[in-house]
Design a protein around this motif. Structure first.
Motif, PDB file in Angstrom:
ATOM      1  N   ARG A   1      47.170  30.103  46.769  1.00 52.37           N
ATOM      2  CA  ARG A   1      45.789  30.575  46.532  1.00 52.37           C
ATOM      3  C   ARG A   1      45.843  31.660  45.456  1.00 52.37           C
ATOM      4  O   ARG A   1      46.930  32.167  45.144  1.00 52.37           O
ATOM      5  N   PRO A   2      44.680  32.002  44.898  1.00 53.83           N
ATOM      6  CA  PRO A   2      44.695  33.068  43.889  1.00 53.83           C
ATOM      7  C   PRO A   2      45.261  34.353  44.480  1.00 53.83           C
ATOM      8  O   PRO A   2      45.079  34.626  45.671  1.00 53.83           O
ATOM      9  N   PRO A   3      45.948  35.160  43.666  1.00 48.15           N
ATOM     10  CA  PRO A   3      46.605  36.369  44.206  1.00 48.15           C
ATOM     11  C   PRO A   3      45.604  37.428  44.654  1.00 48.15           C
ATOM     12  O   PRO A   3      44.618  37.669  43.965  1.00 48.15           O
ATOM     13  N   VAL A   4      45.868  38.045  45.791  1.00 43.90           N
ATOM     14  CA  VAL A   4      45.026  39.160  46.236  1.00 43.90           C
ATOM     15  C   VAL A   4      45.604  40.458  45.664  1.00 43.90           C
ATOM     16  O   VAL A   4      46.810  40.534  45.409  1.00 43.90           O
ATOM     17  N   PRO A   5      44.750  41.489  45.492  1.00 41.73           N
ATOM     18  CA  PRO A   5      45.262  42.728  44.892  1.00 41.73           C
ATOM     19  C   PRO A   5      45.863  43.670  45.936  1.00 41.73           C
ATOM     20  O   PRO A   5      45.586  44.864  45.928  1.00 41.73           O
ATOM     21  N   TYR A   6      46.639  43.144  46.838  1.00 41.58           N
ATOM     22  CA  TYR A   6      47.302  43.996  47.815  1.00 41.58           C
ATOM     23  C   TYR A   6      48.499  43.268  48.422  1.00 41.58           C
ATOM     24  O   TYR A   6      48.606  42.043  48.355  1.00 41.58           O
ATOM     25  N   THR A   7      49.393  44.071  48.991  1.00 42.05           N
ATOM     26  CA  THR A   7      50.584  43.556  49.668  1.00 42.05           C
ATOM     27  C   THR A   7      50.289  43.477  51.155  1.00 42.05           C
ATOM     28  O   THR A   7      49.576  44.322  51.692  1.00 42.05           O
ATOM     29  N   ARG A   8      50.834  42.467  51.803  1.00 42.60           N
ATOM     30  CA  ARG A   8      50.657  42.380  53.265  1.00 42.60           C
ATOM     31  C   ARG A   8      51.963  42.774  53.959  1.00 42.60           C
ATOM     32  O   ARG A   8      53.040  42.320  53.566  1.00 42.60           O
TER      33      ARG A   8
ATOM     34  N   GLN B   1      27.651  53.877  47.021  1.00 44.72           N
ATOM     35  CA  GLN B   1      28.294  53.962  45.702  1.00 44.72           C
ATOM     36  C   GLN B   1      29.544  53.072  45.647  1.00 44.72           C
ATOM     37  O   GLN B   1      29.781  52.365  44.671  1.00 44.72           O
ATOM     38  N   VAL B   2      30.333  53.117  46.720  1.00 46.61           N
ATOM     39  CA  VAL B   2      31.526  52.262  46.778  1.00 46.61           C
ATOM     40  C   VAL B   2      31.098  50.801  46.721  1.00 46.61           C
ATOM     41  O   VAL B   2      31.624  49.994  45.934  1.00 46.61           O
ATOM     42  N   ALA B   3      30.127  50.433  47.545  1.00 43.60           N
ATOM     43  CA  ALA B   3      29.710  49.028  47.621  1.00 43.60           C
ATOM     44  C   ALA B   3      29.177  48.543  46.270  1.00 43.60           C
ATOM     45  O   ALA B   3      29.526  47.445  45.812  1.00 43.60           O
ATOM     46  N   ARG B   4      28.370  49.371  45.607  1.00 42.92           N
ATOM     47  CA  ARG B   4      27.796  48.978  44.305  1.00 42.92           C
ATOM     48  C   ARG B   4      28.909  48.781  43.270  1.00 42.92           C
ATOM     49  O   ARG B   4      28.918  47.814  42.525  1.00 42.92           O
ATOM     50  N   THR B   5      29.864  49.705  43.268  1.00 41.77           N
ATOM     51  CA  THR B   5      30.955  49.610  42.268  1.00 41.77           C
ATOM     52  C   THR B   5      31.790  48.359  42.515  1.00 41.77           C
ATOM     53  O   THR B   5      32.140  47.639  41.569  1.00 41.77           O
ATOM     54  N   VAL B   6      32.079  48.088  43.773  1.00 38.44           N
ATOM     55  CA  VAL B   6      32.909  46.913  44.080  1.00 38.44           C
ATOM     56  C   VAL B   6      32.144  45.634  43.729  1.00 38.44           C
ATOM     57  O   VAL B   6      32.705  44.689  43.154  1.00 38.44           O
ATOM     58  N   ASP B   7      30.859  45.592  44.044  1.00 36.99           N
ATOM     59  CA  ASP B   7      30.058  44.392  43.746  1.00 36.99           C
ATOM     60  C   ASP B   7      30.060  44.058  42.258  1.00 36.99           C
ATOM     61  O   ASP B   7      29.962  42.899  41.877  1.00 36.99           O
ATOM     62  N   ALA B   8      30.165  45.099  41.440  1.00 37.36           N
ATOM     63  CA  ALA B   8      30.111  44.869  39.986  1.00 37.36           C
ATOM     64  C   ALA B   8      31.477  44.453  39.419  1.00 37.36           C
ATOM     65  O   ALA B   8      31.585  44.134  38.232  1.00 37.36           O
ATOM     66  N   MET B   9      32.514  44.461  40.249  1.00 28.78           N
ATOM     67  CA  MET B   9      33.859  44.118  39.734  1.00 28.78           C
ATOM     68  C   MET B   9      34.051  42.597  39.754  1.00 28.78           C
ATOM     69  O   MET B   9      33.585  41.928  40.667  1.00 28.78           O
ATOM     70  N   PRO B  10      34.792  42.071  38.792  1.00 26.80           N
ATOM     71  CA  PRO B  10      35.125  40.638  38.836  1.00 26.80           C
ATOM     72  C   PRO B  10      36.208  40.351  39.872  1.00 26.80           C
ATOM     73  O   PRO B  10      36.812  41.288  40.405  1.00 26.80           O
ATOM     74  N   SER B  11      36.451  39.080  40.109  1.00 20.61           N
ATOM     75  CA  SER B  11      37.545  38.756  41.033  1.00 20.61           C
ATOM     76  C   SER B  11      38.872  39.181  40.383  1.00 20.61           C
ATOM     77  O   SER B  11      39.005  39.173  39.144  1.00 20.61           O
ATOM     78  N   HIS B  12      39.820  39.537  41.212  1.00 19.56           N
ATOM     79  CA  HIS B  12      41.132  39.988  40.738  1.00 19.56           C
ATOM     80  C   HIS B  12      41.768  38.931  39.830  1.00 19.56           C
ATOM     81  O   HIS B  12      42.269  39.235  38.740  1.00 19.56           O
ATOM     82  N   ALA B  13      41.726  37.671  40.274  1.00 20.86           N
ATOM     83  CA  ALA B  13      42.372  36.595  39.501  1.00 20.86           C
ATOM     84  C   ALA B  13      41.695  36.437  38.141  1.00 20.86           C
ATOM     85  O   ALA B  13      42.374  36.299  37.106  1.00 20.86           O
ATOM     86  N   ASP B  14      40.366  36.486  38.096  1.00 18.25           N
ATOM     87  CA  ASP B  14      39.661  36.342  36.815  1.00 18.25           C
ATOM     88  C   ASP B  14      39.998  37.513  35.893  1.00 18.25           C
ATOM     89  O   ASP B  14      40.202  37.346  34.692  1.00 18.25           O
ATOM     90  N   TYR B  15      40.047  38.698  36.489  1.00 21.64           N
ATOM     91  CA  TYR B  15      40.303  39.888  35.672  1.00 21.64           C
ATOM     92  C   TYR B  15      41.692  39.801  35.029  1.00 21.64           C
ATOM     93  O   TYR B  15      41.861  40.079  33.834  1.00 21.64           O
TER      94      TYR B  15
END
Ligand code: FAD
Length: 495
Positions: A249-256, A473-487
């Motif tokens: 799957r597309p990479p997530v921006p975190y380690t598990r 503010q956090v929610a608005r900023t995150v909503d405006a971000m593209p997906s990690h894979a696209d970025y």
């Protein structure tokens, strides 16, 4: 006044991530002032793990003048916003240790105090809702924000990182010597290292030797017997198996980091593949059982054979001894739970550069270096122990052992202070700042019994407004971000 008399001939033994991080930084910083030679053996190879990093690596690369997009292409890196800890407090639950801050601190009290007060009033949402990096990680989104407001690190292929740095180091004048070090020659008068003898009768002399030979620690321990503090009684895992798989799957921006009955497993998504591994305590799990568990839980086709590794958590007692400095695994290993090893390499390299002697090596420089390195390791050690010690898990002998084990006094004090007052203090440029401790202590199950009275200064409507506006503010900023894979696709391919 002592005239500058740098140790001109700097010899680096070993060419893993530690060796090439050291060579690249020294060659770039000192230029022709130093003559850097790196010896490595393709026959021996490197440890072959080390993929998850922490934010200071961004600064390290900038110091070296590395272009980020080029580096990410070369190392197949993804962005990392934190670590998701699964099954650590109890099986079936998870929490995030994210980079960056949460909410807004007051100079007298961290945000957790205001959050705890809001929680008492029934007006606070989950603590993580007030952290940009955490919410972006959960949403699988990423973007660089103006003023470097996104705190991030990388998930990378460290073998490719070493190769990338090798290119830089060699173009800056580092000489690479292929060969196996057979003997370390000591000066019969001073006891310092005089030269490394390679198979085939080659002899490499130097002024300063940097031991990057990994767990072998050929110079610092094999020749100079600097000593090792064993921390297995606090960090009991001593085995790992790593395997790389195809991405599913597309990479997530975190380690598990997924706890199991006798340790934990990692999943680290890169652009081209996923890194997986299991860490276990051999007193409670057989190596074969660890391997079996790893193979049963990986997703995607295996790209390599499993790589089994044994280790002993602890620190080299004197990481700089005589004219030799240990960097990387030769200096110690705290297990990979919070991805701190590459960071410790970086700290050591920058310190070597800051403390390069202007004349003969001063005992005071050496003592200062050792004190600073050991302080880092002790602070990180305590942070790692916290994950094992503070848990409600009692479902296996391993977790019962961890819950019952004695911990260092420094950690006992920190835990008690937080439990009683909600306070935690960062000491001496400590790597993990207050918000890291708060996230992990609360994630592992400590809810403070009280909080700073300044939090109650706000009227209920003021507190409600503060919490709501921070969360929005956090929610608005995150909503405006593209997906990690696209970025990543856009960022890495933009020339
Ligand atoms: P090595 O990679 O072992 O390199 C040693 C070098 O010395 C090699 O080039 C070898 O050829 C050379 N050498 C040895 N003996 C001789 C000889 N006689 N002659 C010539 N050359 C010789 N770190 C992180 O930051 N994040 C992580 O997610 C992470 N995960 C890890 C997971 C596990 C299970 C382990 C064990 C470690 C992990 N690490 C992680 C740590 C990370 O892998 C190391 O810090 C990093 O790779 C540096 O290793 P090194 O260069 O010190 O040693």
């Amino acid at each position: 006044m002592t005239q500058p008399h740098l140790p001109r001939r700097i010899v680096i033994a070993g060419g893993g991530t530690a060796g090439w991080m050291t060579a690249a930084a020294i060659a770039r910083t000192l230029g022709p002032v130093a003559q850097v030679t790196l010896i490595e053996s393709d026959q021996i190879g490197t440890i072959g793990v080390g993929e998850s990093t922490i934010p200071p690596l961004v600064a390290y690369n900038r110091i070296l003048g590395i272009d980020e997009a080029a580096f990410m292409r070369a190392t197949q890196a993804t962005f990392k916003l934190g670590i998701n800890f699964e099954n650590w407090r109890v099986a079936g639950e998870s929490y995030f240790h994210s980079f960056g801050g949460t909410g807004k601190d007051h100079w007298s009290a961290g945000f957790q105090h205001f959050w705890l007060h809001g929680r008492d009033q029934g007006m606070a949402h989950a603590y993580g809702d007030y952290c940009l990096e955490l919410k972006a990680a959960e949403a699988g989104r990423f973007a660089h924000l103006p003023d470097d407001r996104t705190n991030y690190a990388y998930q990378l292929d460290s073998a490719l990182y070493a190769r990338f740095l090798r290119g830089m180091a060699e173009s800056d004048g580092t000489v690479r010597v292929e060969g196996r070090i057979a003997h370390v020659e000591l000066d019969s008068e001073t006891g310092d290292i005089a030269a490394l003898l390679l198979e085939g009768d080659r002899r490499i002399e130097g002024d300063l030797f940097i031991d990057c030979t990994g767990f072998r620690a050929l110079l610092i321990e094999g020749a100079l017997h600097a000593g090792y503090d064993d921390w297995t009684h606090w960090l009991p895992c001593d085995g790992a198996v790593a395997i790389q798989t195809a991405s599913v799957r597309p990479p997530v921006p975190y380690t598990r980091a997924i706890a199991h009955e006798a340790g934990w497993q990692w999943r680290i998504p890169l652009q081209h593949r996923q890194g997986n591994g299991i860490v276990y305590c051999s007193a409670f799990m057989e190596p074969d059982a660890a391997l079996e568990r790893l193979l049963a839980t990986i997703e995607g086709e295996a790209l390599v054979r499993p790589n089994p590794i044994r280790f002993q958590t602890g620190a080299r007692r004197r990481q700089w001894h005589r004219n030799c400095v240990a960097v990387g695994l030769s200096a110690g290993f705290l297990e990979p739970l919070e991805s701190t090893s590459i960071h410790l390499i970086q700290r050591a390299v920058l310190r070597i550069l800051r403390m390069l002697p202007a004349g003969p090596v001063s005992v005071r420089d050496i003592d200062e270096f050792n004190d600073q390195q050991m302080t880092d390791m002790v602070q990180i050690r305590d942070f790692l122990i916290l994950h094992y010690k503070v848990t409600d898990r009692r479902d296996s002998p391993f977790w019962r052992h961890c819950a019952a084990m004695a911990v260092p006094d420094s950690l006992t004090h920190r835990l008690a202070l937080f439990r009683e007052t909600g306070r935690v203090f960062r000491k001496n440029e400590e790597l993990f700042a207050e918000n890291s401790w708060v996230q992990v202590m609360m994630g592992q199950g400590i809810l403070p019994q009280s909080y700073h009275p300044v939090a109650a200064k706000l009227r209920p409507e003021e507190l409600a407004h503060l919490l709501q506006s921070l969360r929005d503010q956090v929610a608005r900023t995150v909503d405006a971000m593209p997906s990690h894979a696209d970025y990543i696709a856009r960022y890495c391919n933009a020339q």
